[in-house]
Every structure is written in C-alpha cells, then in structure tokens.
Design a protein around this motif. Structure first.
Motif, mmCIF file in Angstrom:
data_model
loop_
_atom_site.group_PDB
_atom_site.id
_atom_site.type_symbol
_atom_site.label_atom_id
_atom_site.label_comp_id
_atom_site.label_asym_id
_atom_site.label_seq_id
_atom_site.Cartn_x
_atom_site.Cartn_y
_atom_site.Cartn_z
ATOM 1 N N PHE A 117 0.851 -1.200 0.000
ATOM 2 C CA PHE A 117 0.000 0.000 0.000
ATOM 3 C C PHE A 117 0.884 1.246 0.000
ATOM 4 O O PHE A 117 1.675 1.461 0.918
ATOM 5 N N VAL A 118 0.755 2.028 -1.040
ATOM 6 C CA VAL A 118 1.601 3.211 -1.167
ATOM 7 C C VAL A 118 0.960 4.370 -0.410
ATOM 8 O O VAL A 118 -0.200 4.704 -0.631
ATOM 9 N N VAL A 119 1.736 4.963 0.473
ATOM 10 C CA VAL A 119 1.214 6.057 1.288
ATOM 11 C C VAL A 119 1.510 7.390 0.616
ATOM 12 O O VAL A 119 2.625 7.621 0.140
ATOM 13 N N GLY A 120 0.501 8.218 0.539
ATOM 14 C CA GLY A 120 0.657 9.550 -0.071
ATOM 15 C C GLY A 120 -0.231 10.530 0.674
ATOM 16 O O GLY A 120 -0.914 10.151 1.625
ATOM 17 N N PRO A 121 -0.235 11.775 0.210
ATOM 18 C CA PRO A 121 -1.006 12.793 0.927
ATOM 19 C C PRO A 121 -2.495 12.454 1.057
ATOM 20 O O PRO A 121 -3.121 12.790 2.057
ATOM 21 N N GLY A 122 -3.049 11.765 0.080
ATOM 22 C CA GLY A 122 -4.484 11.492 0.104
ATOM 23 C C GLY A 122 -4.914 10.407 1.072
ATOM 24 O O GLY A 122 -6.098 10.289 1.405
ATOM 25 N N ASN A 123 -3.955 9.590 1.503
ATOM 26 C CA ASN A 123 -4.371 8.465 2.353
ATOM 27 C C ASN A 123 -3.514 8.308 3.616
ATOM 28 O O ASN A 123 -3.634 7.330 4.328
ATOM 29 N N ARG A 124 -2.626 9.279 3.859
ATOM 30 C CA ARG A 124 -1.659 9.123 4.948
ATOM 31 C C ARG A 124 -2.338 8.906 6.294
ATOM 32 O O ARG A 124 -1.991 8.005 7.056
ATOM 33 N N TYR A 125 -3.330 9.719 6.570
ATOM 34 C CA TYR A 125 -3.991 9.653 7.868
ATOM 35 C C TYR A 125 -4.761 8.334 8.006
ATOM 36 O O TYR A 125 -4.691 7.652 9.026
ATOM 37 N N THR A 126 -5.464 7.969 6.949
ATOM 38 C CA THR A 126 -6.234 6.724 6.973
ATOM 39 C C THR A 126 -5.311 5.525 7.144
ATOM 40 O O THR A 126 -5.597 4.601 7.909
ATOM 41 N N HIS A 127 -4.214 5.556 6.431
ATOM 42 C CA HIS A 127 -3.233 4.469 6.534
ATOM 43 C C HIS A 127 -2.718 4.346 7.968
ATOM 44 O O HIS A 127 -2.659 3.250 8.537
ATOM 45 N N ALA A 128 -2.389 5.496 8.573
ATOM 46 C CA ALA A 128 -1.865 5.470 9.943
ATOM 47 C C ALA A 128 -2.902 4.884 10.897
ATOM 48 O O ALA A 128 -2.572 4.070 11.777
ATOM 49 N N ALA A 129 -4.155 5.267 10.719
ATOM 50 C CA ALA A 129 -5.212 4.754 11.591
ATOM 51 C C ALA A 129 -5.367 3.246 11.393
ATOM 52 O O ALA A 129 -5.530 2.490 12.356
ATOM 53 N N ALA A 130 -5.282 2.802 10.148
ATOM 54 C CA ALA A 130 -5.431 1.371 9.849
ATOM 55 C C ALA A 130 -4.292 0.578 10.486
ATOM 56 O O ALA A 130 -4.511 -0.490 11.067
ATOM 57 N N GLY A 265 -15.575 6.230 17.014
ATOM 58 C CA GLY A 265 -14.130 6.017 16.954
ATOM 59 C C GLY A 265 -13.488 7.071 16.089
ATOM 60 O O GLY A 265 -13.517 8.256 16.418
ATOM 61 N N VAL A 266 -12.968 6.638 14.962
ATOM 62 C CA VAL A 266 -12.397 7.620 14.055
ATOM 63 C C VAL A 266 -13.022 7.444 12.667
ATOM 64 O O VAL A 266 -13.208 6.325 12.201
ATOM 65 N N VAL A 267 -13.382 8.560 12.070
ATOM 66 C CA VAL A 267 -13.920 8.551 10.708
ATOM 67 C C VAL A 267 -12.867 9.196 9.829
ATOM 68 O O VAL A 267 -12.450 10.323 10.085
ATOM 69 N N THR A 268 -12.410 8.463 8.830
ATOM 70 C CA THR A 268 -11.318 9.019 8.025
ATOM 71 C C THR A 268 -11.566 8.800 6.540
ATOM 72 O O THR A 268 -12.106 7.770 6.132
ATOM 73 N N GLN A 269 -11.187 9.791 5.770
ATOM 74 C CA GLN A 269 -11.483 9.763 4.333
ATOM 75 C C GLN A 269 -10.215 9.509 3.514
ATOM 76 O O GLN A 269 -9.147 10.017 3.848
ATOM 77 N N ILE A 270 -10.373 8.739 2.431
ATOM 78 C CA ILE A 270 -9.273 8.598 1.476
ATOM 79 C C ILE A 270 -9.553 9.506 0.284
ATOM 80 O O ILE A 270 -10.648 9.495 -0.269
ATOM 81 N N GLU A 271 -8.557 10.292 -0.077
ATOM 82 C CA GLU A 271 -8.683 11.192 -1.233
ATOM 83 C C GLU A 271 -7.906 10.612 -2.413
ATOM 84 O O GLU A 271 -6.986 9.831 -2.215
ATOM 85 N N PRO A 272 -8.267 11.034 -3.619
ATOM 86 C CA PRO A 272 -7.551 10.506 -4.793
ATOM 87 C C PRO A 272 -6.049 10.769 -4.706
ATOM 88 O O PRO A 272 -5.631 11.785 -4.143
ATOM 89 N N PRO A 273 -5.242 9.861 -5.253
ATOM 90 C CA PRO A 273 -3.789 9.994 -5.167
ATOM 91 C C PRO A 273 -3.255 11.077 -6.087
ATOM 92 O O PRO A 273 -3.804 11.311 -7.162
ATOM 93 N N ASP A 274 -2.194 11.738 -5.673
ATOM 94 C CA ASP A 274 -1.551 12.703 -6.548
ATOM 95 C C ASP A 274 -0.650 11.966 -7.552
ATOM 96 O O ASP A 274 -0.516 10.745 -7.491
ATOM 97 N N TYR A 275 -0.036 12.729 -8.422
ATOM 98 C CA TYR A 275 0.749 12.140 -9.508
ATOM 99 C C TYR A 275 1.870 11.229 -8.991
ATOM 100 O O TYR A 275 2.009 10.081 -9.427
#
Ligand code: ADP
Ligand code: MG
Length: 446
Positions: A117-130, A265-275
């Motif tokens: 799973f590649v971590v980027g600005p759009g999913n960093r927070y969600t990834h950390a929570a997971a 608990g925590v509600v977290t959103q994944i945003e589309p990935p950047d380039y």
C-alpha cells in the motif's frame, strides 16, 4: 520431487506467464512443487492466505496449465504450510462447485497487505489509523470508519488490517465480509431459523471487518441486527472496521443511532492519489507481477489515469497482455498502443525521425531550418514534404505533426498535405522524388 515432475512445474509456470499474465505474481516463484501422487500435483505455498487465494483464483488456470504441459488428465492441489499431502475427494470435483451454501468470509487477496500500500497525501492519515488498529485491535480507534470514492484503496486497507492481525496473532478470530454478504446471511438465517448460528458468527469474534457498509441503506431489519452486533462487540472491546462510499451522516436512510455509533471512533477519508503516488502505485503493482516497468511508461500512465486506482491496474493488465501478444518488452509505444492511443508509427513503420532524416538528406536542409519560421521555397517545400509523409505514413495527428515543425497549427499541416498531394498528381518528376523518399523510409522498416 523427481525431475520429470519438476520439469512439469517449470513448464506450468511458463504456460501461466504466457497465457494468464495478469494472474501471475512474483511469489509464484516460491511455490514448492511436492510431486504428483494419485493423479494430483501437490503445490505448497507459504501461507494459508496464499493457499486459499489460489484455491479460489488459481484452480482453473493451474489445472489447465498442468494438463497442457503434461498432456494428462491431472489435477492440482494447493497446500498451506501445515497441510498434509492427502488425496481427498474434493479436488476431483470441478472448481467452483464446492462453494459453501452460505457465502463465507471473503477471500483475502495476499496482494493487499500494508507493504504494497503506497502512502501519499491522500491516504496518509487513513493508513496510519489502519496500521494502529491492526497493531492493537480493540484498543486504539473503535470503530475505524474509512470512507472514500470507489477505487481508492478502502478494500485494500481493510484486507491489510486482516492480514496484519492474523500475522501477529494467528489465533485471532476475524470475520471479514462485504456488507452485502452480511445482509444475505441475515436474511438466510431468518428464513432457516438459524439466528443463534448467525449471532455466533458475527458476535464471537475479535475483529469484525465489513466492507461497503453503505449497503445497509434503507435495509431496516439488517440495520437493527447490525446495531446489536455492533453493541455486543463494542462492549467487549472487540475491534470493528467499516468502509463506505460516504461519511456516516451522508449514507441515505441510515438510522440515527448507527450514524452516531459509526462516529464514536475515528472517521477518516481517502482522497484521490496525486501524480507521484500514482507513479509509485504503478511501480508497486508492476513489481508484484514481476514486471519491468520503465520510468517513462509509469509516468506516461500516471499522467493519463487520474482518479481511480483500479484503472491504473487495468492499464497494467492491458500493457502486460499487449506486450505478451507482441512479444516485445514493455516500452512507451507498447503503452500507447495498449491504452488505445495513436502510436508514433505503425508497428515497424517509419517514424517522424526517419522521415526527417530522409527529407533533410535529399533536400540538403537542416532540421532547424524546417522548424524555423523561414518561408522561402527551398525550406518550405521540404517542410511540406515532411508533413505530407508524416501524415501518410505515421499515425500522428495533424496537431502533433505541426508541433514537430516549429509549432505550426493543424490547418498549416492540412494545407501542406493537400499541396504536396496535388503537386504529386501534376508532376511525375516530383512524384518520383516522393516515391524514392517513401521507399527510403519504408525500406528502413523493422
Ligand atoms: P475501493 O475498495 O476503495 O473501491 P480498492 O481497495 O479495491 O478500492 O482499490 C482498488 C485498487 O487500487 C486495488 O488494486 C488496490 O490494491 C489499489 N490501490 C488503491 N490504493 C492503493 C495504494 N495507496 N497503494 C497501492 N495500491 C492501491
Ligand atoms: Mg472496495
């Protein structure tokens, strides 16, 4: 295992790579052929997740590969690290006919772990929570509610959590399924009067992971049941993980008490990935498949497929098939063709580069002259000839051709094509020049 059996397995791998390129993974290299016993080839994989995945996804292609390579009516049996080499009746049945009556937990895809799973600005927070939830289920965020548009990695993260929990605590009871299956189980349990089995299945677990929970929308009785499931697990400090295409308050017709619980608990959103993230995802996917993906190809695809990561994967599959069919390594022109873009040249045909070389040679002009604004005939004619040949013999668009020759617009190119075409009709001498230029660029084919 004896040498003939080893040869069969090697042949199977080759067959699978050629016929089912998108199925093949790098880890297939680690599959251990144990031998053929009573008409069955036993293959050992290093985890039960991989075994279950292959039993579901690999039964047909592996059997087909085995039968093709061996020329015999053999079957394949996948074993996990602790399974015995026993011939049971089940592998004699056709794949797919042994599905359980009720859909069981979804099969986890071993590709979907945290390492891929590649971590980027759009999913960093969600990834950390997971990761936090996976490392200490039931104690950090409960529930973990992940939402985002389709194809952005929700299912991947849910499965990564399951894989991590299993890895750290093989005895943990995990129930992972699509919300649709939860509803189907529930309906079936009511119909057959098996509510206590149903409750056992969902309430006596350490981790409950439900994908696409928005499917509960407007299903009142399922919502009621899920409400009680949720409360039981929550009170017992068992981990709940949910994914959805919308945040809790935006799921239509969802009971208020569920909406509020989903926010505990925590509600977290994944945003589309950047380039950059898209490029990294492409490379990760390619390496999982054991593919060599040059940087320019990854950049090219990442620039064109922006929103849905599933499309990135689809692009890789197309690329892989295309390169297999053409018997060529993956490069930019394979990528263009696979993505259905106009290619620089008909396969093996002339390129603009070849045309420019032939024309500048013949007319003794320089490329910089052709690209300049100069309009005198000694320059304008060879420039028009280049445009004409490029139009006739490559698949470049008028705009692209104009771009090559000093940023001229498409009407200029159209004009050049028409002028040269007419002149060709009028003058047999000019026609011969063109013919020889054509022979020259065509002759360099291949
Ligand atoms: P969703 O469930 O949100 O619709 P998926 O989890 O099915 O999306 O993801 C679609 C595809 O994109 C999967 O192949 C998944 O592995 C891939 N993907 C999504 N996000 C990432 C990421 N950050 N890194 C690597 N692969 C990703
Ligand atoms: Mg999904």
């Amino acid at each position: 295992m004896s040498d003939p059996d080893r040869a069969i397995w090697d042949g199977m791998l080759r067959h699978l790579r050629a016929q089912h390129p998108s199925l093949c993974r790098q880890w297939f290299e680690e599959i251990e052929p144990l031998g053929i016993e009573s008409g069955t080839l036993f293959l050992r994989v290093h985890s039960n997740v991989h075994r279950d995945y292959l039993r579901r996804q690999g039964a047909e292609p592996f059997t087909e590969a085995l039968q093709t390579v061996s020329g015999a009516l053999l079957s394949v049996r996948f074993l996990g690290p602790d399974d015995e080499m026993i011939v049971t009746g089940s592998q004699l049945s056709r794949p797919g006919t042994t599905a359980p009556l009720l859909p069981d937990s979804l099969v986890i895809n071993p590709d979907y772990d945290f390492s891929s799973f590649v971590v980027g600005p759009g999913n960093r927070y969600t990834h950390a929570a997971a990761v936090a939830v996976a490392n200490s289920p039931g104690t950090s965020y409960n529930p973990l509610f992940i939402h985002g548009r389709v194809g952005l990695g929700k299912t991947h993260l849910l499965q990564a959590i399951c894989l991590r929990v299993k890895e750290q605590n093989p005895g943990a009871v995990i129930q992972y399924l699509a919300c649709e299956a939860f509803v189907a189980h529930y309906t079936e349990a009511i119909r057959t009067g098996q509510m206590s089995e149903f409750r056992h299945m969902f309430r006596d677990v350490d981790v409950l992971v439900i994908d696409d929970i928005h499917f509960l929308a407007a299903r009142e009785r399922s919502q009621e049941e899920f409400f009680h499931t949720f409360n039981t697990l929550y009170q017992a400090h068992k981990q709940i993980v949910l994914s959805s295409d919308a945040k809790p308050q935006d799921i239509p017709d969802l009971e208020e008490r569920l909406v509020s619980r989903f926010q505990w608990g925590v509600v977290t959103q994944i945003e589309p990935p950047d380039y950059e993230t898209r490029v990294a995802i492409l490379k990760s996917k390619a390496s999982q498949r054991g593919l060599d993906m040059p940087d320019d190809v990854a950049n090219h695809i990442a620039a064109r497929v922006e929103n849905n990561i599933r499309e990135l994967e689809g692009a890789i599959t197309k690329l892989q098939l295309h390169s297999a069919v053409e018997g060529r390594p993956i490069d930019l022109s394979v990528a263009r063709a696979a993505l259905g873009e106009p290619v620089a040249a008909v396969s093996g045909g002339p390129t603009i580069q070849m045309i420019i070389e032939a024309v500048t040679d013949f007319y003794s002009v320089r490329l910089t002259d052709l690209q300049s604004k100069r309009r005198q005939r000694s320059i304008a004619l060879p420039r028009q000839v280049c445009m004409y040949l490029a139009r006739q013999h490559t698949r470049h668009s008028l705009e692209e051709i104009g771009g090559y020759f000093g940023g001229r617009d498409h009407t200029t190119v159209m004009h050049a094509v028409r002028t040269v075409g007419e002149k060709r009709q009028e003058s047999s001498e000019f026609d011969l020049v063109l013919q020889s230029l054509e022979t020259k660029v065509q002759g360099r084919r291949g």
